[in-house]
Design a protein around this motif. Structure first.
Motif, mmCIF file in Angstrom:
data_model
loop_
_atom_site.group_PDB
_atom_site.id
_atom_site.type_symbol
_atom_site.label_atom_id
_atom_site.label_comp_id
_atom_site.label_asym_id
_atom_site.label_seq_id
_atom_site.Cartn_x
_atom_site.Cartn_y
_atom_site.Cartn_z
ATOM 1 N N ALA A 1 0.831 -1.206 0.000
ATOM 2 C CA ALA A 1 0.000 0.000 0.000
ATOM 3 C C ALA A 1 0.864 1.254 0.000
ATOM 4 N N LEU B 1 -1.204 4.307 -1.500
ATOM 5 C CA LEU B 1 -2.616 4.141 -1.192
ATOM 6 C C LEU B 1 -2.769 3.952 0.313
ATOM 7 N N THR B 2 -3.927 4.317 0.836
ATOM 8 C CA THR B 2 -4.197 3.983 2.232
ATOM 9 C C THR B 2 -4.397 2.466 2.315
ATOM 10 N N ARG B 3 -4.214 1.929 3.506
ATOM 11 C CA ARG B 3 -4.422 0.491 3.690
ATOM 12 C C ARG B 3 -5.846 0.090 3.288
ATOM 13 N N GLU B 4 -6.829 0.909 3.683
ATOM 14 C CA GLU B 4 -8.220 0.594 3.385
ATOM 15 C C GLU B 4 -8.485 0.585 1.880
ATOM 16 N N HIS B 5 -7.939 1.570 1.184
ATOM 17 C CA HIS B 5 -8.140 1.625 -0.275
ATOM 18 C C HIS B 5 -7.436 0.465 -0.964
ATOM 19 N N PHE B 6 -6.246 0.130 -0.485
ATOM 20 C CA PHE B 6 -5.509 -0.991 -1.067
ATOM 21 C C PHE B 6 -6.277 -2.299 -0.879
ATOM 22 N N GLU C 1 -9.448 -2.655 -0.476
ATOM 23 C CA GLU C 1 -10.653 -2.592 -1.315
ATOM 24 C C GLU C 1 -10.330 -3.004 -2.752
ATOM 25 N N ARG C 2 -9.203 -2.528 -3.258
ATOM 26 C CA ARG C 2 -8.808 -2.898 -4.624
ATOM 27 C C ARG C 2 -8.404 -4.367 -4.710
ATOM 28 N N LYS D 1 -9.643 -6.764 -3.019
ATOM 29 C CA LYS D 1 -10.880 -7.530 -2.990
ATOM 30 C C LYS D 1 -11.521 -7.575 -4.371
ATOM 31 N N GLU E 1 -11.547 9.377 -13.165
ATOM 32 C CA GLU E 1 -11.534 10.292 -12.022
ATOM 33 C C GLU E 1 -12.271 11.591 -12.329
#
Length: 516
Positions: free
Chosen positions: A240, A245-250, A252-253, A255, A456
């Motif tokens: 990440a 990327l934030t851990r959460e965004h990473f 999510e991707r 997944k 984006e």
């Protein structure tokens, strides 16, 4: 931070090298305590070989390998009375012809016999296997038999039904010997990709418990979300950070790309190979496809008229659909499930709903379909160029590039597939084959837009229409424009700050072109 065991299928090597190991031994303890004869089918690169290697070490009582693992106590006790283990990897056998395959099996048995210092007297393969098992029992007690990739020779002969049947006959006789030796065996497990049918290899080996779709063992291989976040924590944080990327965004991707395999309709799993490649390289690539598609998948796609990948989404089937036929004769839905391209989305009573597990797998099938069915070369380049044109809002350039792909499609394929969905599916697969996200017929409050691509800064909504003759193009364009307006597809995104572009693409069947 422990090194990732990419490509390592040997449990002893993995533990000796102190590579990262997701502890599945509690699941294996449950397996050995609740039964004695098992069959497990899973797609490629899912950890089947490592599972058998772990079972081998457990039954052999290799205590030093299980320190700190959940099976440690059981293995310590087992070490007092270790079991002889016969592990056979059928994928290592040569099988260009039936005779070569027989000789290769005999060579494998001879090597095992030498390891146990046993002389084989029988002249047949089945007889030699029986000699080996009985003599091991006489000298050492109950044996364990672990057979990996039981179906590999048959799968590799999927394009030659006669050859496949000859190999199946040999394997049927070989595996049936195990049932005759049941009194000498403590534990038996076979793994492979395809499920067996009543008329197939296991017609006489009916004492195996098939756990392939058993909810109790649905996560025996593969990684759950909890296992991923707990065991790969440091690798996740590092990747990440590398990708900014934030851990959460990473997560999510991750997944979206790699999660979603399910064998009970409840628990979702990551393919171990793909997820570890992504974490190691810190890149969201298609590792499923890059690792090489087995020849049997390519051969099947060449011979069978499977539909466009989108048509297999959310498909309802009976829960016995897998084992109704041998894999070389299986219908496309059954084949795609067994080879890992479809998975169980949900399960209700005796009805299963199938879908693609994730973006990586759907992109992989799209890539193969473009190459083998549409016969579009350089699809990855075209897909990227189309995406770049859409990102710039240049719809005319996008249509020009799409027409290059249409021009590459053989004439016969146009004759067989003259409808709107065919043109839309080709467009979607060009993007997916290049690893680009595109949504086909996503739901809105007033209907389904044909294609949506999100960037984006902007969102592109495309409506595809089909004109059987050139004089219908103007009317079809008007229909599409009216549909975009009346169903308010763009209104769904009004609350966002992104620019929305809408366009109607008319497929002129007479000219074999897309027209803006």
């Amino acid at each position: 931070m422990q090194e990732l065991p990419i490509g390592v299928q040997d449990f002893s090597l993995l533990r000796k090298e102190n590579l990262l190991y997701v502890d599945k031994t509690s699941r294996l303890l449950e397996l050995v305590s609740s039964g004695r004869r098992y069959f497990l089918s899973r797609p490629r690169r899912f950890g089947k070989s490592l599972t058998l290697s772990t079972l081998e070490a457990m039954f052999q009582g290799k205590q030093h390998l299980f320190a700190g693992l959940q099976a440690e106590t059981w293995v310590n006790e087992q070490a007092q009375h270790p079991c002889p283990v016969l592990r056979l990897d059928i994928s290592t056998c040569e099988h260009e012809t039936a005779d070569i395959f027989k000789q290769s099996l005999q060579d494998m048995l001879s090597r095992l016999a030498r390891r146990f210092q046993i002389t084989l007297h029988s002249q047949t393969i089945s007889g030699q296997l029986q000699d080996l098992i009985e003599e091991i029992f006489n000298r050492h007690g109950y044996a364990v038999v672990l057979i990996d990739e039981y179906d590999k020779p048959i799968l590799d002969s999927i394009s030659d039904l006669d050859q496949a049947e000859q190999l199946r006959s040999i394997l049927r006789s070989f595996y049936t010997t195990l049932k005759g030796c049941d009194e000498y065996l403590r534990f038996v497990m076979l793994t492979g990709i395809s499920k067996f049918s009543k008329a197939g290899v296991f017609s006489a080996l009916n004492n195996l418990e098939d756990i392939s779709l058993d909810a109790k063992f649905s996560d025996i291989v593969g990684y759950t979300q909890t296992e991923l976040e707990l065991c790969f924590n440091d690798h996740i944080n590092k990747a990440a950070q590398t990708l900014q990327l934030t851990r959460e965004h990473f997560l999510e991707r991750l997944k979206g790309y790699y999660d979603g395999f399910s064998f009970d309709g409840q628990i979702k799993l990551y393919n171990p190979f793909s997820i570890m490649q992504c974490l190691k390289k810190a890149a969201f690539n298609n590792y499923w496809y890059e690792s090489g598609s087995p020849s049997f998948i390519v051969d099947y796609l060449k011979q069978h008229q499977i539909e466009e990948p989108e048509n297999y989404r959310h498909t309802a089937v009976k829960d016995d659909f897998i084992s109704s036929q041998d894999i070389e004769r299986a219908d496309p839905c059954s084949f795609l499930f067994q080879s890992g391209y479809l998975t169980i989305e949900k399960k209700e009573e005796h009805l299963l709903t199938l879908d693609f597990p994730n973006r990586e797998v759907l992109d992989s099938l799209s890539s193969m379909y473009l190459k083998l069915i549409y016969k579009v070369e350089s699809y990855a380049v075209l897909g990227n160029e189309i995406w770049a044109a859409l990102r710039q809002g240049d719809i005319a350039e996008m249509v020009r590039l799409y027409n290059i792909a249409l021009a590459a499609v053989p004439y016969d394929d146009f004759s067989r597939h003259q409808n709107e969905s065919w043109y839309r599916s080709l467009f979607i697969m060009l993007l997916r084959g290049a690893g680009i996200i595109a949504y086909s017929e996503p739901h809105t409050s007033k209907g389904r837009a044909d294609v949506i691509i999100q960037f984006e800064q902007q969102i592109v909504i495309l409506e595809f229409k089909y004109a059987a003759a050139s004089e219908e193009v103007a009317r079809k364009r008007t229909e599409g424009e009216k549909q975009l307006l009346e169903r308010e597809y763009a209104k769904t995104y009004n609350s966002e700050e992104r620019h929305v572009i809408t366009a109607v693409i008319v497929a002129d069947a007479e000219k074999r072109q897309a027209i803006l």
